[in-house]
Design a protein around this motif. Structure first.
Motif, PDB file in Angstrom:
ATOM      1  N   GLN A  94       4.955  21.085 -15.084  1.00  0.00           N
ATOM      2  CA  GLN A  94       4.090  22.142 -15.615  1.00  0.00           C
ATOM      3  C   GLN A  94       4.828  23.481 -15.624  1.00  0.00           C
ATOM      4  O   GLN A  94       4.496  24.372 -16.379  1.00  0.00           O
ATOM      5  CB  GLN A  94       2.824  22.299 -14.753  1.00  0.00           C
ATOM      6  CG  GLN A  94       1.953  21.070 -14.657  1.00  0.00           C
ATOM      7  CD  GLN A  94       1.308  20.749 -15.975  1.00  0.00           C
ATOM      8  OE1 GLN A  94       0.692  21.607 -16.591  1.00  0.00           O
ATOM      9  NE2 GLN A  94       1.474  19.520 -16.421  1.00  0.00           N
ATOM     10  N   TYR A  95       5.809  23.601 -14.721  1.00  0.00           N
ATOM     11  CA  TYR A  95       6.500  24.893 -14.581  1.00  0.00           C
ATOM     12  C   TYR A  95       8.023  24.715 -14.625  1.00  0.00           C
ATOM     13  O   TYR A  95       8.714  25.081 -13.677  1.00  0.00           O
ATOM     14  CB  TYR A  95       6.096  25.553 -13.259  1.00  0.00           C
ATOM     15  CG  TYR A  95       4.615  25.815 -13.145  1.00  0.00           C
ATOM     16  CD1 TYR A  95       4.027  26.857 -13.861  1.00  0.00           C
ATOM     17  CD2 TYR A  95       3.815  25.023 -12.336  1.00  0.00           C
ATOM     18  CE1 TYR A  95       2.670  27.089 -13.769  1.00  0.00           C
ATOM     19  CE2 TYR A  95       2.447  25.261 -12.242  1.00  0.00           C
ATOM     20  CZ  TYR A  95       1.887  26.286 -12.968  1.00  0.00           C
ATOM     21  OH  TYR A  95       0.546  26.523 -12.874  1.00  0.00           O
ATOM     22  N   SER A 138       2.566   6.755  -6.616  1.00  0.00           N
ATOM     23  CA  SER A 138       1.494   7.619  -7.153  1.00  0.00           C
ATOM     24  C   SER A 138       1.735   9.079  -6.798  1.00  0.00           C
ATOM     25  O   SER A 138       1.560   9.975  -7.628  1.00  0.00           O
ATOM     26  CB  SER A 138       0.131   7.186  -6.605  1.00  0.00           C
ATOM     27  OG  SER A 138      -0.147   5.880  -6.985  1.00  0.00           O
ATOM     28  N   MET A 139       2.124   9.320  -5.546  1.00  0.00           N
ATOM     29  CA  MET A 139       2.341  10.701  -5.099  1.00  0.00           C
ATOM     30  C   MET A 139       3.550  11.306  -5.800  1.00  0.00           C
ATOM     31  O   MET A 139       3.516  12.472  -6.224  1.00  0.00           O
ATOM     32  CB  MET A 139       2.552  10.716  -3.580  1.00  0.00           C
ATOM     33  CG  MET A 139       2.561  12.099  -2.983  1.00  0.00           C
ATOM     34  SD  MET A 139       0.902  12.794  -2.979  1.00  0.00           S
ATOM     35  CE  MET A 139       1.244  14.516  -2.774  1.00  0.00           C
ATOM     36  N   ARG A 185      -5.563  23.169   4.657  1.00  0.00           N
ATOM     37  CA  ARG A 185      -5.114  22.006   3.888  1.00  0.00           C
ATOM     38  C   ARG A 185      -4.716  20.849   4.795  1.00  0.00           C
ATOM     39  O   ARG A 185      -4.847  19.691   4.411  1.00  0.00           O
ATOM     40  CB  ARG A 185      -3.946  22.381   2.973  1.00  0.00           C
ATOM     41  CG  ARG A 185      -4.413  23.214   1.819  1.00  0.00           C
ATOM     42  CD  ARG A 185      -3.345  23.424   0.777  1.00  0.00           C
ATOM     43  NE  ARG A 185      -3.960  23.973  -0.414  1.00  0.00           N
ATOM     44  CZ  ARG A 185      -4.247  23.283  -1.489  1.00  0.00           C
ATOM     45  NH1 ARG A 185      -3.987  22.005  -1.545  1.00  0.00           N
ATOM     46  NH2 ARG A 185      -4.812  23.849  -2.528  1.00  0.00           N
ATOM     47  N   ASP A 239       2.634   1.734  -3.361  1.00  0.00           N
ATOM     48  CA  ASP A 239       1.664   2.264  -4.329  1.00  0.00           C
ATOM     49  C   ASP A 239       1.443   3.757  -4.091  1.00  0.00           C
ATOM     50  O   ASP A 239       1.447   4.555  -5.026  1.00  0.00           O
ATOM     51  CB  ASP A 239       0.337   1.490  -4.187  1.00  0.00           C
ATOM     52  CG  ASP A 239      -0.659   1.883  -5.269  1.00  0.00           C
ATOM     53  OD1 ASP A 239      -0.226   2.450  -6.286  1.00  0.00           O
ATOM     54  OD2 ASP A 239      -1.867   1.631  -5.086  1.00  0.00           O
ATOM     55  N   PHE A 240       1.282   4.128  -2.804  1.00  0.00           N
ATOM     56  CA  PHE A 240       1.058   5.533  -2.484  1.00  0.00           C
ATOM     57  C   PHE A 240       2.264   6.381  -2.872  1.00  0.00           C
ATOM     58  O   PHE A 240       2.122   7.433  -3.516  1.00  0.00           O
ATOM     59  CB  PHE A 240       0.759   5.715  -0.989  1.00  0.00           C
ATOM     60  CG  PHE A 240       0.772   7.162  -0.579  1.00  0.00           C
ATOM     61  CD1 PHE A 240      -0.271   8.005  -0.936  1.00  0.00           C
ATOM     62  CD2 PHE A 240       1.847   7.701   0.119  1.00  0.00           C
ATOM     63  CE1 PHE A 240      -0.251   9.352  -0.600  1.00  0.00           C
ATOM     64  CE2 PHE A 240       1.876   9.039   0.457  1.00  0.00           C
ATOM     65  CZ  PHE A 240       0.825   9.866   0.103  1.00  0.00           C
ATOM     66  N   ARG A 280       0.829  -1.200   0.000  1.00  0.00           N
ATOM     67  CA  ARG A 280       0.000   0.000   0.000  1.00  0.00           C
ATOM     68  C   ARG A 280       0.869   1.259   0.000  1.00  0.00           C
ATOM     69  O   ARG A 280       0.608   2.228  -0.733  1.00  0.00           O
ATOM     70  CB  ARG A 280      -0.869  -0.039   1.262  1.00  0.00           C
ATOM     71  CG  ARG A 280      -1.720   1.165   1.456  1.00  0.00           C
ATOM     72  CD  ARG A 280      -2.660   1.004   2.625  1.00  0.00           C
ATOM     73  NE  ARG A 280      -3.263   2.287   2.894  1.00  0.00           N
ATOM     74  CZ  ARG A 280      -3.104   2.961   4.016  1.00  0.00           C
ATOM     75  NH1 ARG A 280      -2.401   2.450   5.004  1.00  0.00           N
ATOM     76  NH2 ARG A 280      -3.659   4.136   4.175  1.00  0.00           N
ATOM     77  N   MET A 310      -7.686  18.708   5.494  1.00  0.00           N
ATOM     78  CA  MET A 310      -8.021  17.772   4.419  1.00  0.00           C
ATOM     79  C   MET A 310      -7.063  16.574   4.425  1.00  0.00           C
ATOM     80  O   MET A 310      -7.469  15.445   4.197  1.00  0.00           O
ATOM     81  CB  MET A 310      -7.980  18.467   3.051  1.00  0.00           C
ATOM     82  CG  MET A 310      -8.937  19.645   2.894  1.00  0.00           C
ATOM     83  SD  MET A 310     -10.607  19.382   3.507  1.00  0.00           S
ATOM     84  CE  MET A 310     -11.341  18.396   2.236  1.00  0.00           C
ATOM     85  N   ARG A 350       4.701  10.448  -8.686  1.00  0.00           N
ATOM     86  CA  ARG A 350       4.314  10.651 -10.085  1.00  0.00           C
ATOM     87  C   ARG A 350       3.541  11.972 -10.223  1.00  0.00           C
ATOM     88  O   ARG A 350       3.809  12.772 -11.123  1.00  0.00           O
ATOM     89  CB  ARG A 350       3.461   9.468 -10.537  1.00  0.00           C
ATOM     90  CG  ARG A 350       2.962   9.543 -11.954  1.00  0.00           C
ATOM     91  CD  ARG A 350       2.120   8.333 -12.327  1.00  0.00           C
ATOM     92  NE  ARG A 350       1.295   8.622 -13.463  1.00  0.00           N
ATOM     93  CZ  ARG A 350       0.099   9.202 -13.414  1.00  0.00           C
ATOM     94  NH1 ARG A 350      -0.422   9.531 -12.243  1.00  0.00           N
ATOM     95  NH2 ARG A 350      -0.574   9.456 -14.499  1.00  0.00           N
ATOM     96  N   LEU A 351       2.597  12.173  -9.296  1.00  0.00           N
ATOM     97  CA  LEU A 351       1.797  13.403  -9.314  1.00  0.00           C
ATOM     98  C   LEU A 351       2.696  14.633  -9.159  1.00  0.00           C
ATOM     99  O   LEU A 351       2.520  15.645  -9.844  1.00  0.00           O
ATOM    100  CB  LEU A 351       0.761  13.357  -8.184  1.00  0.00           C
ATOM    101  CG  LEU A 351      -0.346  14.393  -8.262  1.00  0.00           C
ATOM    102  CD1 LEU A 351      -1.445  13.909  -9.203  1.00  0.00           C
ATOM    103  CD2 LEU A 351      -0.955  14.649  -6.892  1.00  0.00           C
ATOM    104  N   LEU A 384       4.655  15.282 -12.345  1.00  0.00           N
ATOM    105  CA  LEU A 384       3.766  15.876 -13.356  1.00  0.00           C
ATOM    106  C   LEU A 384       3.495  17.345 -13.029  1.00  0.00           C
ATOM    107  O   LEU A 384       3.500  18.201 -13.921  1.00  0.00           O
ATOM    108  CB  LEU A 384       2.433  15.117 -13.405  1.00  0.00           C
ATOM    109  CG  LEU A 384       2.475  13.697 -13.973  1.00  0.00           C
ATOM    110  CD1 LEU A 384       1.133  13.000 -13.794  1.00  0.00           C
ATOM    111  CD2 LEU A 384       2.836  13.740 -15.457  1.00  0.00           C
ATOM    112  N   GLU A 385       3.274  17.633 -11.738  1.00  0.00           N
ATOM    113  CA  GLU A 385       3.016  19.024 -11.337  1.00  0.00           C
ATOM    114  C   GLU A 385       4.218  19.905 -11.625  1.00  0.00           C
ATOM    115  O   GLU A 385       4.085  21.003 -12.164  1.00  0.00           O
ATOM    116  CB  GLU A 385       2.711  19.086  -9.827  1.00  0.00           C
ATOM    117  CG  GLU A 385       1.257  18.980  -9.494  1.00  0.00           C
ATOM    118  CD  GLU A 385       0.974  19.246  -8.022  1.00  0.00           C
ATOM    119  OE1 GLU A 385       1.828  19.803  -7.318  1.00  0.00           O
ATOM    120  OE2 GLU A 385      -0.129  18.876  -7.576  1.00  0.00           O
TER     121      GLU A 385
END
Lengths: 267, 328
Positions: free
Chosen positions: A21-22, A10-11, A93, A6-7, A3, A96, A13-14, A17-18
């Motif tokens: 962008q810049y 994924s994190m 934040r 995987d986290f 788990r 959340m 990768r995110l 990608l973010e």
């Protein structure tokens, strides 16, 4: 365990990608951060030249190597600062993040680890440019290279732990900037960030052994440029491991107390 | 059937520093601080059954969000008991967090710069959702909310309403059994509010989820909630069916009619709210409604007479203006 793998993937990768962008903004950010080591490098190289070619065993070439590797280690040990903790509490934040069945510190570690992948790629041309101008004297062995690779990631974890401990003060007060400034001053002196620790007074070197700063900054650089004996390389990795082990326990214990203080002020 | 949410004498008190204005008071405060206790939530008790959608109402500062934060485990109660799905939320066990969600209208957890699909995948990893189930649920919600053409756009390029719909998809991918919705339609236009409402209703139907909803838009409450709980100054004012709330707190009814002679004196019948040509809208005390309508029909040439309950907004306003002692 599956788990968490995987986290983390994924994190990260995110995060990659973010950050893609810049790329230009990230480049400017890195270039801005180059001013500090370049100033140190120029000043200490001048001192070395004036003292007949070396200062405390460092030649202009080895100083160039130290500060060029410095730029990579600095990128690697960027972590979530207490300013960030203040921001995320005020913005709601953290609330959340706390709603997720995952400790928020995993998010921090994974996010910044992903960011580093982008930063390392962006760093390579800058390092080549610096090498072209300052001619570093750098000849690491395979073992030193391997130890360095492990040491920079351990350094990142140590700095994440120490900054998280500071950041958790925000559970009691949302104004921790003053404390962070104090931390930053201590880090400057005891880490090898301002100058290689071997150029500092003896008492600073001894004190630095028992503080986290050296293990989060100076040690990874020394593994590559310091011609350290093999024993010292492994002793250093051992010290890093000790800091991570006990730091993690300390973070988890303080977290349990701190979270009771959380007032979710920002939402 | 055991309650999904059960709270008893729940309280949250804050110790807040206070001092008078001015330099002298500031200097004095360095040596001796004085505090006052603010009772954000003060001993409320209620239960919610599986599958219920309950409106949680109160004016700003009433203690709604503080209660939601205690129910979601973000805040530790000062006293009282809380149980949600059999868990004690303040301990925040992961098994509990996997079964709930909190959607706040002014918060977002999607990555601003990336298409929502990327953030959804992170949710999959966080909640350990099996890939097949994740894809099925994601596509089901995307279809329900008509988001197919938007999921590949960066979130920053979406409108507020589109972003909110994406937030709902992200927040419900793990199919939570309990939804805490804090002002989920805040700032949205009427069409988007309706879309969100129907989605919540659909989710509730399909998965028998329990929903606790706070909203200042009474249309949300009327459309979704049979039962409402009203709190004010941290204390429970009302817990029952929405229709009972209207019945209990509405002092007036709205009477509308068309007059053949618009010049007639109407002040003896009630308060005239508006006159639009020959169409008159009048507010009449509830207990006099029958008598007034009879008189209007007998004494004036009236057509199309209608009697309606007062708008829910007016009822809520009157609830909030009533002191607690007067309600017991």
């Amino acid at each position: 365990m599956k788990r968490y793998i995987d986290f983390y993937t994924s994190m990260m990768r995110l995060s990659v990608l973010e950050q893609w962008q810049y790329p230009i903004a990230n480049y400017f950010y890195m270039i801005g951060m180059l001013a500090e080591p370049v100033i140190y490098m120029v000043v200490w190289s001048a001192v070395a030249t004036q003292q007949g070619g070396s200062v405390g065993g460092y030649t202009p070439g080895s100083l160039a190597a130290y500060y060029i590797v410095w730029t990579l280690v600095r990128q690697m040990n960027i972590a979530f600062t207490p300013y960030g903790w203040e921001w995320r509490i005020r913005q709601g934040r953290l609330s959340m993040s706390l709603m997720r069945p995952m400790h928020p510190l995993h998010e921090d570690v994974a996010f910044f680890a992903g960011w580093k992948v982008v930063m390392i790629i962006l760093w390579i041309p800058l390092a080549l440019a610096l090498s072209f101008f300052f001619k570093p004297d750098l000849h690491p062995t395979l073992l030193e290279g391997a130890v360095f690779f492990i040491a920079i990631w351990m350094a990142y974890l140590i700095r994440t732990i120490t900054l998280s401990l500071l950041g958790m003060v925000t559970f009691w007060t949302t104004r921790v900037s003053a404390l962070f400034e104090l931390y930053f001053a201590a880090e400057l002196i005891f880490s090898g960030r301002l100058v290689p620790l071997s150029l500092m007074p003896e008492w600073v070197q001894q004190a630095a052994w028992f503080m986290p700063f050296r293990w989060a900054f100076g040690f990874p650089i020394e593994t590559l440029v310091g011609n350290m004996p093999v024993n010292d390389l492994f002793l250093g990795l051992g010290m890093q491991f000790v800091w991570i082990f006990f730091g993690t326990i300390l973070v988890s214990q303080i977290w349990k107390i701190a979270i009771r203080q959380f007032s979710a002020v920002g939402g | 059937m055991p309650s999904v949410i059960s709270i008893s004498k729940l309280a949250k008190h804050y110790q807040v520093p206070e001092r008078e204005a001015g330099l002298k008071a500031a200097a004095k405060g360095l040596f001796k601080r004085t505090y006052k206790i603010v009772k954000a939530v003060d001993g409320i008790t209620f239960d919610i059954q599986p599958g219920e959608i309950v409106g949680f109402l109160g004016p700003n500062g009433a203690g709604k969000t503080t209660t939601l934060k205690m129910l979601t485990g973000l805040l530790h109660p000062t006293s009282g008991q809380v149980s949600v799905l059999g868990f004690e939320p303040a301990k925040r066990p992961h098994d509990y967090l996997r079964q709930i969600t909190l959607v706040m209208g002014n918060r977002n957890q999607l990555s601003w710069d990336l298409p929502a699909l990327d953030s959804f995948d992170l949710q999959r990893a966080i909640y350990s959702i099996p890939t097949d189930e994740f894809k099925r649920t994601r596509d089901e919600f995307i279809e329900l909310l008509e988001l197919k053409d938007l999921v590949q756009k960066p979130v920053r390029n979406l409108s507020l309403g589109e972003r909110m719909k994406m937030e709902f998809v992200g927040a419900l991918l793990h199919k939570p059994k309990v939804l805490f919705l804090d002002e989920p339609t805040l700032g949205l236009d009427v069409t988007m509010q309706k879309r969100i409402r129907s989605f919540v209703a659909e989710y509730n139907q399909r998965y028998n989820a329990t929903v606790l909803l706070t909203s200042h838009y009474m249309a949300d409450v009327e459309a979704l909630c049979k039962r409402v709980i009203v709190i004010h100054h941290g204390q429970l004012l009302f817990d029952g069916e929405l229709s009972a709330l209207v019945e209990k707190f509405s002092a007036f009814k709205t009477v509308g009619f068309t007059l053949e002679d618009p010049a007639a004196d109407l002040s003896q019948y009630g308060d005239v709210v508006s006159v639009d040509g020959s169409r008159v809208t009048m507010r009449v005390p509830k207990e006099k409604t029958s008598a007034v309508t009879s008189r209007l029909l007998n004494e004036l040439s009236v057509e199309d007479l209608t009697v309606e309950a007062a708008p829910i907004e007016d009822v809520i306003e009157s609830v909030f203006s009533v002191k607690k002692e007067a309600l017991e």
